[in-house]
Motif scaffolding. Sequence first.
Motif, PDB file in Angstrom:
ATOM      1  N   TYR A 176      -5.204  -2.984  -3.688  1.00  0.00           N
ATOM      2  CA  TYR A 176      -4.978  -3.030  -1.976  1.00  0.00           C
ATOM      3  C   TYR A 176      -6.312  -2.739  -1.524  1.00  0.00           C
ATOM      4  O   TYR A 176      -6.805  -3.412  -0.437  1.00  0.00           O
ATOM      5  CB  TYR A 176      -3.954  -1.983  -1.706  1.00  0.00           C
ATOM      6  CG  TYR A 176      -3.485  -2.131  -0.116  1.00  0.00           C
ATOM      7  CD1 TYR A 176      -3.145  -2.832   0.504  1.00  0.00           C
ATOM      8  CD2 TYR A 176      -4.313  -1.092   0.843  1.00  0.00           C
ATOM      9  CE1 TYR A 176      -3.056  -2.993   1.925  1.00  0.00           C
ATOM     10  CE2 TYR A 176      -4.313  -1.068   1.843  1.00  0.00           C
ATOM     11  CZ  TYR A 176      -3.603  -2.058   2.570  1.00  0.00           C
ATOM     12  OH  TYR A 176      -3.473  -1.721   3.734  1.00  0.00           O
ATOM     13  N   LEU A 177      -7.022  -1.634  -1.903  1.00  0.00           N
ATOM     14  CA  LEU A 177      -8.298  -1.378  -1.087  1.00  0.00           C
ATOM     15  C   LEU A 177      -9.227  -2.494  -1.324  1.00  0.00           C
ATOM     16  O   LEU A 177     -10.011  -2.752  -0.325  1.00  0.00           O
ATOM     17  CB  LEU A 177      -8.928   0.031  -1.968  1.00  0.00           C
ATOM     18  CG  LEU A 177      -8.244   1.060  -1.728  1.00  0.00           C
ATOM     19  CD1 LEU A 177      -8.751   2.346  -2.701  1.00  0.00           C
ATOM     20  CD2 LEU A 177      -8.583   1.678  -0.169  1.00  0.00           C
ATOM     21  N   GLN A 228      -0.297   9.280   5.338  1.00  0.00           N
ATOM     22  CA  GLN A 228      -1.528   8.666   6.087  1.00  0.00           C
ATOM     23  C   GLN A 228      -1.539   9.304   7.215  1.00  0.00           C
ATOM     24  O   GLN A 228      -0.175   9.845   7.939  1.00  0.00           O
ATOM     25  CB  GLN A 228      -1.345   7.351   6.065  1.00  0.00           C
ATOM     26  CG  GLN A 228      -2.457   6.682   6.924  1.00  0.00           C
ATOM     27  CD  GLN A 228      -3.864   6.806   6.150  1.00  0.00           C
ATOM     28  OE1 GLN A 228      -4.493   7.818   6.455  1.00  0.00           O
ATOM     29  NE2 GLN A 228      -4.191   6.012   5.219  1.00  0.00           N
ATOM     30  N   LEU A 278      -8.119   7.548   2.533  1.00  0.00           N
ATOM     31  CA  LEU A 278      -8.366   6.546   1.523  1.00  0.00           C
ATOM     32  C   LEU A 278      -8.068   6.823  -0.061  1.00  0.00           C
ATOM     33  O   LEU A 278      -7.855   6.007  -0.875  1.00  0.00           O
ATOM     34  CB  LEU A 278      -9.667   5.818   1.727  1.00  0.00           C
ATOM     35  CG  LEU A 278      -9.789   5.057   2.844  1.00  0.00           C
ATOM     36  CD1 LEU A 278     -11.352   4.424   2.683  1.00  0.00           C
ATOM     37  CD2 LEU A 278      -8.827   3.842   3.304  1.00  0.00           C
ATOM     38  N   GLN A 333      -5.723   5.565  -2.715  1.00  0.00           N
ATOM     39  CA  GLN A 333      -4.900   4.249  -2.367  1.00  0.00           C
ATOM     40  C   GLN A 333      -5.033   3.220  -3.603  1.00  0.00           C
ATOM     41  O   GLN A 333      -6.096   3.257  -4.462  1.00  0.00           O
ATOM     42  CB  GLN A 333      -5.664   3.669  -1.256  1.00  0.00           C
ATOM     43  CG  GLN A 333      -4.887   2.231  -0.798  1.00  0.00           C
ATOM     44  CD  GLN A 333      -3.567   2.554  -0.291  1.00  0.00           C
ATOM     45  OE1 GLN A 333      -2.490   2.394  -1.189  1.00  0.00           O
ATOM     46  NE2 GLN A 333      -3.098   3.037   0.889  1.00  0.00           N
ATOM     47  N   HIS A 334      -4.032   2.462  -3.822  1.00  0.00           N
ATOM     48  CA  HIS A 334      -4.065   1.530  -5.008  1.00  0.00           C
ATOM     49  C   HIS A 334      -5.230   0.711  -4.638  1.00  0.00           C
ATOM     50  O   HIS A 334      -5.684   0.036  -3.976  1.00  0.00           O
ATOM     51  CB  HIS A 334      -2.718   0.567  -4.833  1.00  0.00           C
ATOM     52  CG  HIS A 334      -1.417   1.415  -4.755  1.00  0.00           C
ATOM     53  ND1 HIS A 334      -1.295   2.406  -5.817  1.00  0.00           N
ATOM     54  CD2 HIS A 334      -0.555   1.073  -3.863  1.00  0.00           C
ATOM     55  CE1 HIS A 334      -0.075   2.864  -5.350  1.00  0.00           C
ATOM     56  NE2 HIS A 334       0.542   2.252  -4.272  1.00  0.00           N
ATOM     57  N   SER A 391      -9.688   4.552  -5.486  1.00  0.00           N
ATOM     58  CA  SER A 391      -8.558   4.745  -6.146  1.00  0.00           C
ATOM     59  C   SER A 391      -8.243   5.952  -7.136  1.00  0.00           C
ATOM     60  O   SER A 391      -7.137   6.331  -7.476  1.00  0.00           O
ATOM     61  CB  SER A 391      -8.167   3.292  -6.904  1.00  0.00           C
ATOM     62  OG  SER A 391      -8.941   3.463  -7.795  1.00  0.00           O
ATOM     63  N   PRO A 409       0.762  -1.252  -0.203  1.00  0.00           N
ATOM     64  CA  PRO A 409      -0.055  -0.220   0.025  1.00  0.00           C
ATOM     65  C   PRO A 409       0.750   1.188   0.096  1.00  0.00           C
ATOM     66  O   PRO A 409       1.987   1.201   0.461  1.00  0.00           O
ATOM     67  CB  PRO A 409      -0.858  -0.046   1.357  1.00  0.00           C
ATOM     68  CG  PRO A 409       0.005  -0.887   2.088  1.00  0.00           C
ATOM     69  CD  PRO A 409       0.748  -1.843   1.428  1.00  0.00           C
ATOM     70  N   PRO A 430      -5.202  12.267  -4.039  1.00  0.00           N
ATOM     71  CA  PRO A 430      -4.766  12.178  -2.723  1.00  0.00           C
ATOM     72  C   PRO A 430      -4.129  13.519  -2.069  1.00  0.00           C
ATOM     73  O   PRO A 430      -4.398  13.872  -1.210  1.00  0.00           O
ATOM     74  CB  PRO A 430      -3.353  11.088  -2.909  1.00  0.00           C
ATOM     75  CG  PRO A 430      -3.643  10.535  -4.207  1.00  0.00           C
ATOM     76  CD  PRO A 430      -4.355  11.275  -5.153  1.00  0.00           C
TER      77      PRO A 430
END
Length: 234
Positions: free
Chosen positions: A182-183, A82, A175, A178-179, A222, A77, A226
């Motif tokens: 992974y999520l 974060q 969140l 995030q990839h 995703s 991740p 971010p």
Amino acid sequence: MRNRPSFRALSFSAVCLTAVSLAMAATPPDAARAARDQEFHQGAQLEPNLAHGAELFETCAACHGHDGRGTADGSIPAIAGQHGSVLLKQLTDFRHEQRWNERMQNFTDRHHLEGAQDLTDVAAYVASLPRFPPSPTGIGDGTSLGAGASVYFQKCERCHGPLGQGDLLRNRPRLAGQHFSYLLRQLQETAAGQRPGMDYAHVERLQGLTPEQLTGVADYLSRLSPDLSSRQSR
């Protein structure tokens, strides 16, 4: 680097959040959960040493990368930027059998991170890393995107925010961006009861979603920026 609330300022909120989570759990806390809570509370009251955290992160960087962005395929991740409270919670979860991953459980043991101060220092350092640009390869295929966005705003937005920015003081993870893989894996594992550190209400909410909806939520998150979520949560 912009100013961030210290872990010391988070201690009361962290204690309250954990108390609420335990009250909502279907079963009483076992010894491992109680040990996790104790170390989390201890770490939340310490003043982090970023320089020491940077030294400790050298071990983590072998997988997460020196920029903390992980891998676009979702096997690792993105953790840069974060919330510190979330990072500390995840480290203590891995350390006390509340989250399962052989590699992470190994590197959060006391041989690598001796005590609560080490956990706090590395969590604070990772939180200080700049957020990452959206990855064009770390997103879903878009087939369930509409359903995912709808479900997110019905079921998730209240806690995780309209931009997936999370909440530092309430220990809600950021969140956005995030990839995807992974999520999706974390959503699936939580729904399957494979994340014992999660409060039961969260597990129950995800268990009520279809596989298509879980895929759509992961795809939607995703694709969120971010960097935009970082500005929203200042």
